[in-house]
Design a protein around this motif. Structure first.
Motif, PDB file in Angstrom:
ATOM      1  N   ARG A   1      28.431  13.529 -25.436  1.00 39.80           N
ATOM      2  CA  ARG A   1      27.465  12.810 -26.273  1.00 39.80           C
ATOM      3  C   ARG A   1      27.690  11.312 -26.264  1.00 39.80           C
ATOM      4  N   ARG A   2      28.917  10.863 -26.356  1.00 42.39           N
ATOM      5  CA  ARG A   2      29.173   9.428 -26.444  1.00 42.39           C
ATOM      6  C   ARG A   2      28.802   8.716 -25.146  1.00 42.39           C
ATOM      7  N   VAL A   3      29.239   9.272 -24.022  1.00 42.05           N
ATOM      8  CA  VAL A   3      28.920   8.639 -22.738  1.00 42.05           C
ATOM      9  C   VAL A   3      27.414   8.679 -22.488  1.00 42.05           C
ATOM     10  N   LYS A   4      26.787   9.799 -22.846  1.00 38.41           N
ATOM     11  CA  LYS A   4      25.339   9.922 -22.658  1.00 38.41           C
ATOM     12  C   LYS A   4      24.589   8.874 -23.465  1.00 38.41           C
ATOM     13  N   ASN A   5      25.003   8.650 -24.691  1.00 41.24           N
ATOM     14  CA  ASN A   5      24.319   7.659 -25.528  1.00 41.24           C
ATOM     15  C   ASN A   5      24.489   6.246 -24.986  1.00 41.24           C
ATOM     16  N   VAL A   6      25.671   5.957 -24.430  1.00 43.22           N
ATOM     17  CA  VAL A   6      25.884   4.623 -23.842  1.00 43.22           C
ATOM     18  C   VAL A   6      24.975   4.419 -22.640  1.00 43.22           C
ATOM     19  N   LEU A   7      24.942   5.399 -21.730  1.00 39.50           N
ATOM     20  CA  LEU A   7      24.073   5.268 -20.556  1.00 39.50           C
ATOM     21  C   LEU A   7      22.611   5.257 -20.950  1.00 39.50           C
ATOM     22  N   LEU A   8      22.259   6.000 -21.990  1.00 36.27           N
ATOM     23  CA  LEU A   8      20.872   5.999 -22.452  1.00 36.27           C
ATOM     24  C   LEU A   8      20.468   4.629 -22.972  1.00 36.27           C
ATOM     25  N   ALA A   9      21.352   3.986 -23.711  1.00 38.34           N
ATOM     26  CA  ALA A   9      21.069   2.629 -24.188  1.00 38.34           C
ATOM     27  C   ALA A   9      20.933   1.658 -23.016  1.00 38.34           C
ATOM     28  N   LEU A  10      21.764   1.821 -21.990  1.00 36.76           N
ATOM     29  CA  LEU A  10      21.672   0.950 -20.814  1.00 36.76           C
ATOM     30  C   LEU A  10      20.353   1.151 -20.083  1.00 36.76           C
ATOM     31  N   MET A  11      19.901   2.397 -19.954  1.00 37.29           N
ATOM     32  CA  MET A  11      18.644   2.655 -19.234  1.00 37.29           C
ATOM     33  C   MET A  11      17.446   2.132 -20.011  1.00 37.29           C
ATOM     34  N   ILE A  12      17.450   2.307 -21.329  1.00 37.92           N
ATOM     35  CA  ILE A  12      16.345   1.778 -22.131  1.00 37.92           C
ATOM     36  C   ILE A  12      16.317   0.258 -22.051  1.00 37.92           C
ATOM     37  N   THR A  13      17.491  -0.365 -22.082  1.00 39.07           N
ATOM     38  CA  THR A  13      17.553  -1.825 -21.925  1.00 39.07           C
ATOM     39  C   THR A  13      17.045  -2.252 -20.554  1.00 39.07           C
ATOM     40  N   GLU A  14      17.426  -1.494 -19.538  1.00 40.87           N
ATOM     41  CA  GLU A  14      16.959  -1.804 -18.177  1.00 40.87           C
ATOM     42  C   GLU A  14      15.438  -1.744 -18.083  1.00 40.87           C
ATOM     43  N   HIS A  15      14.829  -0.735 -18.677  1.00 44.53           N
ATOM     44  CA  HIS A  15      13.366  -0.622 -18.626  1.00 44.53           C
ATOM     45  C   HIS A  15      12.693  -1.731 -19.431  1.00 44.53           C
ATOM     46  N   ALA A  16      13.316  -2.137 -20.525  1.00 42.21           N
ATOM     47  CA  ALA A  16      12.762  -3.254 -21.290  1.00 42.21           C
ATOM     48  C   ALA A  16      12.803  -4.546 -20.476  1.00 42.21           C
ATOM     49  N   VAL A  17      13.884  -4.750 -19.731  1.00 44.66           N
ATOM     50  CA  VAL A  17      13.973  -5.934 -18.854  1.00 44.66           C
ATOM     51  C   VAL A  17      12.946  -5.854 -17.743  1.00 44.66           C
ATOM     52  N   ILE A  18      12.760  -4.671 -17.155  1.00 45.21           N
ATOM     53  CA  ILE A  18      11.747  -4.501 -16.106  1.00 45.21           C
ATOM     54  C   ILE A  18      10.364  -4.822 -16.631  1.00 45.21           C
TER      55      ILE A  18
END
Length: 442
Positions: A319-336
């Motif tokens: 859960r912890r690692v998944k939430n970190v990567l999920l936050a990174l992917m959402i941030t990446e899409h916001a930057v895109i």
């Protein structure tokens, strides 16, 4: 050895007894309907060139393509301008109603019809997010996506309260809507408009018949067993569709990551540099130049993108690692969305990512939104923080729910409205005088 059968039976009972992920499916419903709605509104001035008779992909070319691949699109039922305008506006209306959660089962089907009709009319329009929206619009039909944060949830609560008071609420809107849509579906079938791919017509008829069965059982069943059986079937279908949505999101990231690994530009760490210098993907040239000024930053973003996309499906059980990567992917899409000028692609991917968000986070987000909305509503109506009824009893400010409990902000507005209705018109609140019993005039 006895623990394994118990765990299996417990898992089966959980899948059959409840629709899992109500907050996640609600976010998916809101996210994809909002994405499609914003896209339709932004492209409204250009709708003729995208999907209408004035587009380069004219009606004859689209008819030939649909005749060869059997795709479903209601836009090709007529080449008239009025039919196109009506269907485009209906797609907007269906998106709004699904966003609000009004008759979500019916609106999810109509939402799918609108998405497929427009996208299959002009298959070369889109930026990648249209493919995600295309698939998710079909999956949403099988989910019970109106359990929370919807008008359907509020109506169900009101019906339960009415039954608790001994009343028998009746739904007239649902059967009327079912009858009208069934008549239109029958006309389209008899007119030969459903002669292409059999999947969509079969799905439309299956949902229509299921709605009829649901209403008949709820109206005429003398025991709760038939309705319970339908609930079990609906829960199993919902949970299966939710699993497919999660698998689809993982498949999108896994395939994207592994294809990137095979590219030479992704291997040498320079892939991110090139799209930032294409005119089509550079709405902010100065910002693109700033991001690509550092070769180290470009390399880190390139390798980081591949690593996150490839690793994400393997982190779902942590859960912890998944939430970190999920936050990174959402941030990446916001930057895109900002840097590359692809807002609807990013919104579609963020909506797909929302299926993995923790329930506790979504509940806190819903409670915060409910408190904000109720506060704005209260200030707009100029309601003081503490009020009294006509009999002198205090009326509390609308609550936002107990900790950990999902709150529908529409219920808070209802509470405020009930306070207004209970206040006698023409005079202010009555406050008992000292020494007087509550409810007596001073």
């Amino acid at each position: 050895m006895n623990r394994f059968p118990l765990k299996v039976s417990g898992a089966v009972a959980r899948v059959a007894d409840s629709a899992l992920g109500p907050h996640q499916t609600a976010v998916i419903r809101i996210g994809f309907s909002a994405t499609w709605l914003l896209f339709l509104l932004r492209e409204f001035p250009h709708r003729q060139e995208l999907y209408g008779p004035d587009g380069p992909w004219d009606w004859d070319l689209a008819d030939q393509l649909v005749g060869s691949n059997g795709a479903f699109t209601a836009l090709l039922w007529s080449d008239g301008q009025g039919w196109f305008e009506a269907l485009y506006l209906l797609a907007v209306v269906w998106s709004v109603l699904l966003l609000l959660g009004w008759r979500t089962r019916t609106m999810s089907v109509l939402f799918m019809v609108g998405v497929l009709s427009l996208q299959n009319r002009s298959v070369f329009m889109g930026d990648g997010g249209d493919n995600v929206l295309h698939l998710m619009s079909v999956y949403l039909v099988f989910t019970r996506c109106g359990q929370v944060w919807s008008l359907d949830a509020r109506r169900a609560r009101r019906a339960d309260e009415a039954r608790a008071r001994g009343e028998r609420p009746r739904d007239r809107t649902g059967p009327a809507l079912w009858g009208v849509l069934g008549f239109l579906l029958l006309l389209a079938t008899l007119a030969g408009r459903m002669d292409g791919d059999r999947f969509v017509p079969a799905l439309l008829w299956a949902v229509w018949l299921a709605q009829a069965l649901w209403w008949l059982v709820g109206r005429y069943a003398r025991t709760p067993q038939p309705r319970g059986l339908l609930d079990v079937v609906a829960n199993i279908v919902h949970n299966g569709a939710l699993l497919v949505i999660m698998a689809e999101a993982c498949l999108i990231y896994a395939t994207a990551g592994w294809y990137k690994i095979q590219g030479s530009r992704w291997q040498d760490g320079t892939a991110v540099h090139y799209p930032l210098h294409l005119e089509y993907f550079s709405p902010w040239p100065a910002l693109s130049d700033l991001l690509t000024a550092s070769g180290t930053l470009v390399m880190l973003v390139t390798y980081g993108t591949v690593a996150v996309q490839v690793a994400f499906p393997f982190t779902l059980f942590n859960r912890r690692v998944k939430n970190v990567l999920l936050a990174l992917m959402i941030t990446e899409h916001a930057v895109i969305a900002v840097v590359l000028g692809l807002p609807f692609f990013s919104l579609a991917m963020i909506a797909a990512d929302a299926v993995f968000l923790p329930t506790s986070f979504l509940r806190r987000l819903g409670n915060a939104f409910g408190r904000t909305y109720a506060g704005v509503r209260t200030r707009t109506l100029r309601i003081p923080p503490s009020r009294t009824r006509a009999d002198g009893a205090p009326v509390p400010v609308p609550r936002t729910g107990s900790p950990g409990e999902p709150v529908d902000h529409m219920d808070q507005v209802d509470q405020v409205d009930r306070v207004d209705r209970e206040e006698p018109a023409g005079r202010g609140p009555t406050v008992p005088a000292p020494g007087k019993a509550p409810g007596t005039r001073p």
